[in-house]
Write an enzyme that holds these catalytic residues in place. Structure first.
Site, PDB file in Angstrom:
ATOM      1  N   ASN A 159       1.637  12.466  14.989  1.00 20.18           N
ATOM      2  CA  ASN A 159       0.478  12.840  14.178  1.00 20.18           C
ATOM      3  C   ASN A 159      -0.529  13.677  14.961  1.00 20.18           C
ATOM      4  O   ASN A 159      -1.156  14.588  14.418  1.00 20.18           O
ATOM      5  CB  ASN A 159      -0.196  11.582  13.623  1.00 20.18           C
ATOM      6  N   CYS A 208      -4.106   9.039   8.387  1.00 19.39           N
ATOM      7  CA  CYS A 208      -3.394   8.958   9.670  1.00 19.39           C
ATOM      8  C   CYS A 208      -3.945   9.848  10.778  1.00 19.39           C
ATOM      9  O   CYS A 208      -4.155   9.382  11.896  1.00 19.39           O
ATOM     10  CB  CYS A 208      -1.915   9.286   9.457  1.00 19.39           C
ATOM     11  N   GLN A 234      -6.759  11.554  11.792  1.00 18.48           N
ATOM     12  CA  GLN A 234      -7.953  11.262  12.575  1.00 18.48           C
ATOM     13  C   GLN A 234      -7.858   9.889  13.239  1.00 18.48           C
ATOM     14  O   GLN A 234      -8.191   9.727  14.413  1.00 18.48           O
ATOM     15  CB  GLN A 234      -9.201  11.341  11.701  1.00 18.48           C
ATOM     16  N   ASP A 253       1.392  -9.161  -1.380  1.00 15.58           N
ATOM     17  CA  ASP A 253       0.033  -8.759  -1.034  1.00 15.58           C
ATOM     18  C   ASP A 253      -0.920  -9.837  -1.534  1.00 15.58           C
ATOM     19  O   ASP A 253      -0.619 -10.544  -2.506  1.00 15.58           O
ATOM     20  CB  ASP A 253      -0.296  -7.404  -1.687  1.00 15.58           C
ATOM     21  N   GLY A 302       0.793  -1.214   0.000  1.00 16.42           N
ATOM     22  CA  GLY A 302       0.000   0.000   0.000  1.00 16.42           C
ATOM     23  C   GLY A 302       0.828   1.267   0.000  1.00 16.42           C
ATOM     24  O   GLY A 302       1.964   1.294  -0.475  1.00 16.42           O
TER      25      GLY A 302
END
Length: 504
Positions: free
Chosen positions: A256, A308, A310, A69, A46
């Protein structure tokens, strides 16, 4: 890419350092292809796993890197000329290493077995049901990776958490791994990413810091040193920080949270500026001159988005509540509250300005990605504003240079439960366009919701001439010259700016 389906996405040139390393390292790939000194497997192809592994491969030709993946479609796109994500410089980076020491595969078991080190880089979304729903991170995917490693590994491994996870997830992963019945030993490390979408390649090549956490015992320290050696191929030693597992895991959430806090802080002030006649840009400039504060992340907007901010703050809220720290939880919840308020406030301003109704009116949305230079739509403020406009039965035309219609509707469904079932006629209510000018043709209003550079140089007169009058302009990113737009005839609203009226 909204309106650009089937066209080749232009790729910007790679950073100078990348190009030099491609030239100097190419011959090394030929002679060392079968002489790899170390092998890495990354589970998850990803936004984090793909770019991170591409950079490692480009900087360390003696390391074989395999990204795996379960999605054949995702792996197929990584092996194509149209990568599944857009990041400036990433296409060149991947093409310079792919097939030499960088591989993308669905052969998960084989990659795990041959690897010395395995990165877990899978999605950890906020839980939607059960204990902690709406706040706690769902680490199911991390646990599934750990169970797969324990199942197929045939020798000792170093396992690296790359996903953003709650504190003490590493302990849970190690417990799963240690339950293997083959007598294998696993060391688990935390190596959180600190990437900003749109600058991910640069952030990986020139990181402000690389953080590695692990057990502070001989085997744990030895594992940490192995990962340090990987990054030492291009990262100066003073920027590689080692610590214990728990400090590393919590540092990512805190980083963050602090960044999002700054965004919500200036966004709260933008509302006050609009009421008092102050200019939020001038406030940011004045406050940012203070070296104790600095100028970064002081640009107000319609609200932060991305995968990221929230999610990590909600995780921090949940963890704080779990330990009985309600005041701490309430403090960080306030950051989310302001962000939700800012998105609602912008949509309400649009409706109230347009004579308290947008039913049947065409509104042009400029930008759907949550920020410029990325095609990522997760938690984008545009989706929330558009949802509120759809509730008012507006007709919406959208232009974004990198977001596909498929991805846009996927975000509506996943995050907001906005589908054809919940909003009858959704597919016809939203039109995707090939240019900003097409989107604005016949529109009653334009809303700038992503700060793409091309929006700063649009011909405002051309836009105005082809719109229904009075023509409204709502700037949620402060990318428009409002004085010039007002002089042309637009009725303008710019977030955090004094209200302007149309010049007679």
């Amino acid at each position: 890419k909204l309106g650009m389906a089937g066209s080749q996405r232009p790729s910007p040139p790679p950073p100078p350092r990348v190009a030099r390393q491609f030239r100097s390292g190419h011959s090394q790939f030929v002679t060392m292809a079968e002489e790899f000194e170390f092998k890495i497997c990354c589970m998850g192809a990803g936004y984090v796993g793909g770019p991170t592994m591409a950079v490692i491969a480009s900087q360390a030709p003696k390391i074989k890197v395999t990204v795996v993946d379960i999605s054949e479609r995702q792996i197929g796109r990584w092996n194509s000329s149209e990568l599944p994500i857009y990041e400036p410089g990433l296409q060149e980076l991947v093409e310079g290493c792919r097939g030499k020491n960088l591989f993308f595969s669905t052969s998960i078991d084989e990659a795990i077995q041959e690897a010395d080190m395995i990165f877990i880089s899978v999605n950890t979304p906020t839980k939607t049901q059960g204990i902690g729903a709406g706040r706690a991170a769902n680490i199911k995917n991390c646990e599934l990776c750990a169970r797969k490693i324990a199942e197929v590994a045939n020798c000792d491994k170093i396992v690296v958490e790359k996903s953003t996870v709650p504190v003490r997830t590493g302990h849970a992963i190690k417990r799963v791994l240690s339950a293997n019945t083959k007598g294998l030993s696993f060391e688990v490390l935390s190596n959180p990413e600190f990437l900003a979408e749109g600058t991910a390649v640069t952030d990986l090549l020139y990181p402000s810091r690389v953080l590695i956490g692990g057990d502070q015992n001989p085997t744990g320290l030895a594992a940490i040193d192995k990962l340090v050696q990987v990054y030492a191929n291009w990262v100066p030693s003073e920027k590689i920080v080692t610590t214990n597992m728990w400090s590393s895991e919590l540092s990512k959430l805190v980083a963050n949270a602090f960044l999002a806090q700054r965004v919500s802080s200036i966004n709260s002030i933008s509302a006050l500026c609009e009421e008092t006649g102050a200019d939020v840009s001038e406030i940011s400039r004045a406050v940012g001159k203070d070296p104790r504060i600095g100028s970064r992340f002081l640009q107000c907007s319609v609200g932060f988005g991305g995968s990221c901010f929230q999610k990590d703050i909600l995780n921090l809220v949940y963890i704080s509540e779990s330990f009985g720290l309600q005041e701490v939880a309430d403090y960080w919840q306030g950051v989310i509250t302001i962000n939700e308020y800012q998105k609602r406030r912008f949509a309400k301003k649009m409706v109230s300005t347009m004579f308290n109704t947008v039913t049947g009116k065409k509104i042009a949305i400029f930008g759907f990605a949550f920020k410029k230079d990325t095609g990522d739509t997760r938690e984008t403020a545009s989706a929330f504003v558009m949802r509120d406009l759809l509730d008012e039965r507006a007709r919406i035309s959208v232009y974004d240079p990198k977001v596909t219609r498929e991805d846009m509707f996927s975000e509506f469904s996943y995050t907001l439960n906005v589908t054809e079932d919940t909003v009858p006629g959704l597919d016809t209510m939203i039109t995707t366009c090939e240019s900003a000018y097409e989107a604005a043709e016949g529109a009653h209003a334009i809303a700038f919701l992503t700060e793409w550079d091309e929006f700063k140089t649009l011909d405002l007169q051309r836009l105005y001439d082809n719109m229904v009058k009075p023509a409204f302009l709502f700037d949620g990113r402060n990318v428009v010259d409002i004085e010039a737009a007002t002089a042309i005839g637009f009725e303008c609203y710019a977030i955090g700016k004094p209200t302007t009226q149309t010049i007679p």
